[in-house]
Design a protein around this motif. Structure first.
Motif, PDB file in Angstrom:
ATOM      1  N   UNK B  41       1.003  -1.290   0.040  1.00 44.70           N
ATOM      2  CA  UNK B  41       0.018  -0.122   0.086  1.00 44.70           C
ATOM      3  C   UNK B  41       1.091   1.270   0.007  1.00 44.70           C
ATOM      4  N   UNK B  42       1.914   1.329   0.862  1.00 44.27           N
ATOM      5  CA  UNK B  42       2.731   2.713   0.915  1.00 44.27           C
ATOM      6  C   UNK B  42       3.754   2.685   0.007  1.00 44.27           C
ATOM      7  N   UNK B  43       3.952   1.778  -0.915  1.00 44.10           N
ATOM      8  CA  UNK B  43       5.175   1.557  -1.692  1.00 44.10           C
ATOM      9  C   UNK B  43       4.907   2.332  -2.919  1.00 44.10           C
ATOM     10  N   UNK B  44       5.960   3.075  -3.612  1.00 45.64           N
ATOM     11  CA  UNK B  44       6.008   3.588  -4.810  1.00 45.64           C
ATOM     12  C   UNK B  44       5.791   2.632  -5.984  1.00 45.64           C
ATOM     13  N   UNK B  45       5.070   2.869  -7.175  1.00 45.78           N
ATOM     14  CA  UNK B  45       4.967   1.896  -7.936  1.00 45.78           C
ATOM     15  C   UNK B  45       6.085   1.362  -8.860  1.00 45.78           C
ATOM     16  N   UNK B  46       7.376   2.354  -8.817  1.00 48.47           N
ATOM     17  CA  UNK B  46       8.636   1.922  -9.246  1.00 48.47           C
ATOM     18  C   UNK B  46       9.307   0.716  -8.267  1.00 48.47           C
ATOM     19  N   UNK B  47       9.050   0.749  -7.186  1.00 50.96           N
ATOM     20  CA  UNK B  47       9.513   0.250  -6.177  1.00 50.96           C
ATOM     21  C   UNK B  47       8.838  -1.401  -6.266  1.00 50.96           C
TER      22      UNK B  47
END
Lengths: 465, 465
Positions: B41-47
């Protein structure tokens, strides 16, 4: 970020720039000052700077003084350091203050790096207190860190402001801040608590407070982060700017995307120079004097000279073999040359892979193993060809033993060159050194030593000497 | 440009990313799907994309399906082509449409480049008519041009709109356009007539019309301009985006600054590979198979092998001298090695200078002359040291003639190596070839031939053989 100053409608901008340069000099020689003003009116500051740089030095000051005050600062920021320095030495006291006081603090810090310390302290005294403080702030950080490339000219806001109040505030502040697309929300002690974009402001109702519309989890960096890491973060997350905080997490500046492009370019140049065994110190190589050039190249050459004497001594010690089979000497360049080339290829891809992070998924062991196999494959192809060539070279007299020694040595050298070329950059990184120091000349020279040792040992074994 | 999705508050982002990857796999193995959702949920799309790439292939699809629809597209765009391709082959028909239809057209065009033609045409049929048209538009342009890296998702406006009407319009359009900081004003036939920034809109009165506030002279590029030139323009003028027009000067797309960073990085990689004599085709070297790797390296090696045989033949022909003074062979690596290193240094700085335009102020003649003097200077220093070393090497028996031959040859070779290293890239550019093809291995090998010729001739002359 300039955006309202885009002015020339032409595809062949390069020719146009050259035309401006030559016209400028002609008009100045005719002392046609109104003509100069008219010529430069529609030209971009960066292009005016280039035209001024191309003038003879005695004309540069005259041309510069014809610019209006606002434009003069923009143009000055785009000039090369050597021209900036020569102008500042010719400026009158008031001109210095007018220009330097209005430069953006990060550009000013760069200029001060280049000027003699006595000139800097004299100028610092004359700056307005706020500008002096902003410059001191930036100058206090290590070179090549976020602190040095950031600008303190950002907009910070309190979280209880409404969208409408914020827009009002921006209208009054905009001319003084480098980038108005992001605004930073801080608390009483200047801690960063959120970020609001101009887009957010436009998309939300005027009565909303910033607290409700801001993004609370913000990517930020500390002042001591290496500029390359800062650049990689902006690149990875497609940001326009990144806030910089001090040790106490208080907002002190922002790094903008245009600076990042320059940082990445500078880092690529440093890598390329290192690969070519030229040390770099951030200056433009072509603007430094010849002694600096020699100094930046001689260190590596001396190290390599020393390594080459080792290779020479090894060959020197083979006098007995060489006296018996002189032709063996003819294959030395081929063997060590090919080894150097294969080693260079491996080190090049590994160094670039480390620098762009493309390599991170595979571990060092996997990469080195892959390169070893590639080196073996290439060695087999080249070894076969070299054996055939050696066999038919007049001086070898179709001596199959000599020819096979050459071919087998080439296979061994290619494999070992690939392994060293790929493993050494990893080793250097592990030791905390720059992997790019494993330059083409270094790998070539290191592989030379290995190459002659392998070659003469295989030849001795096969020839029974 | 993402800006509202900045989510993780941590300096050591790298460790955090690795933690997410390992946690993701553990949760998937436990079949804890709610846990996965909570983790990501809190993670960036690129990550997230990086984490999915690191999963075993059978888990990738499962993890991907747990993302919500909007996020799935963002993540998909950041995945490597190999993973994109493997997913698309496993997707159900509806999933393909959901993802591909909503990707931005430039990313989609890149994906289609990598997919088999049959898969592409099947997908194209299923796209909505507008998306199909946008993709066809981009796919119609040559690789590495403005047309290929542009996005057709920009906001275009008529000039009689007021600031207020425009802001209204942006509020409804914003989610669909990649960058809302610039808007483009076009006439009835879609010709570009001006540019308005979000900043302009905020700073002007609501009742003003765009015609009055827009910047009329706009920097634009044509669809066939090389992507590197586009990048240099954006860099030079510090722009956030650059409009792209077709042959009839109608607006067809924009190139944004985040794409430019990637272009400059890719071009730097190509230059670095060329300098290391590895050909590049835009793919990630570490993701290609070993035969591709060998193919990309063998061509240059064969050319260099051929050149090396020339050097070998020259040495082979010196059998008479070598039989009399065997120790001469010991200095070959030193002489040709140093020559190659000095030549590499010169070619490296010239190639980089040409690529970044830093060299443009000085002409070729001036640069080559400077390098010649630098080569002479370096040759004098190294020649002196080499003479002393040769004199004291046991095998030379303190033969001053042999030692002096080595020293004098080194001075001549250094100077000539600098001249060739700096002149050849200019020559290549004049011939319309890439100057970076004058790689370290090539210069090294070319200088080898020159080096042995000079050395044996000087030695013959001085030894009277």
């Amino acid at each position: 970020m300039s955006e309202n100053t885009v002015t020339v409608k032409n595809d062949s901008r390069h020719e146009l720039r050259e035309l401006v340069s030559s016209q400028l000099q002609i008009l100045l020689e005719q002392n046609n000052l109104e003509g100069v003003k008219a010529l430069l009116l529609p030209v971009q500051p960066v292009d005016i700077a280039e035209a001024i740089e191309s003038l003879p030095s005695q004309m540069q000051l005259i041309a510069f003084r014809l610019l209006n005050k606002t434009e003069a600062i923009d143009v000055y920021e785009h000039l090369d350091y050597t021209v900036q320095q020569s102008l500042i030495e010719q400026f009158k006291r008031q001109e210095v203050i007018d220009i330097v006081d209005k430069m953006s603090p990060d550009d000013r810090a760069h200029l001060f790096d280049e000027l003699p310390a006595s000139v800097v302290s004299r100028i610092l005294e004359q700056l307005s207190p706020e500008e002096r403080q902003a410059t001191n702030l930036i100058l206090g950080y290590e070179e090549d860190t976020a602190g040095r490339i950031m600008t303190p000219e950002y907009i910070s806001l309190k979280q209880n402001l409404t969208v409408e109040q914020t827009l009002e505030k921006i209208r009054s502040l905009a001319p003084n801040s480098e980038l108005v697309y992001y605004m930073y929300v801080v608390d009483q002690s200047r801690h960063l608590v959120g970020i609001v974009s101009l887009r957010d402001l436009v998309l939300h109702e005027p009565q909303q407070t910033l607290e409700n519309i801001m993004t609370k989890d913000v990517i930020y960096v500390k002042t001591d982060m290496d500029q390359e890491e800062v650049a990689r973060l902006i690149q990875r997350y497609d940001l326009l700017a990144l806030p910089v905080v001090d040790k106490e997490l208080r907002l002190v500046g922002i790094v903008t995307v245009d600076d990042v492009i320059d940082v990445l370019e500078q880092e690529a140049t440093e890598d390329i120079y290192a690969l070519g065994a030229v040390s770099s110190d951030g200056d433009n190589y072509f603007q430094t004097n010849l002694f600096t050039v020699a100094r930046r190249r001689v260190t590596w050459l001396l190290v390599l000279l020393l390594t080459n004497t080792v290779t020479g001594s090894i060959i020197g010690a083979q006098e007995d073999v060489l006296t018996q089979v002189t032709v063996l000497a003819a294959f030395i360049p081929l063997l060590i040359g090919t080894g150097g080339n294969i080693g260079t290829q491996s080190s090049t891809v590994v160094i670039r892979g480390l620098s762009t992070d493309e390599i991170s998924d595979l571990g060092p062991a996997k990469v080195v193993f892959r390169e070893a196999i590639a080196g073996l494959l290439l060695g087999l192809i080249l070894g076969l060809l070299a054996t055939i060539w050696a066999y038919f070279l007049p001086q070898t007299d179709k001596n199959i033993i000599v020819s096979l020694s050459v071919g087998i040595s080439l296979i061994a050298i290619s494999t070992l060159a690939s392994i060293s070329g790929s493993a050494l950059p990893f080793l250097f990184r592990r030791l905390g050194l720059d992997p790019a120091l494993m330059s083409a000349p270094f790998i070539t020279t290191a592989v030379d030593v290995l190459g002659v040792l392998i070659y003469f040992n295989i030849a001795r074994l096969m020839l029974g000497i």
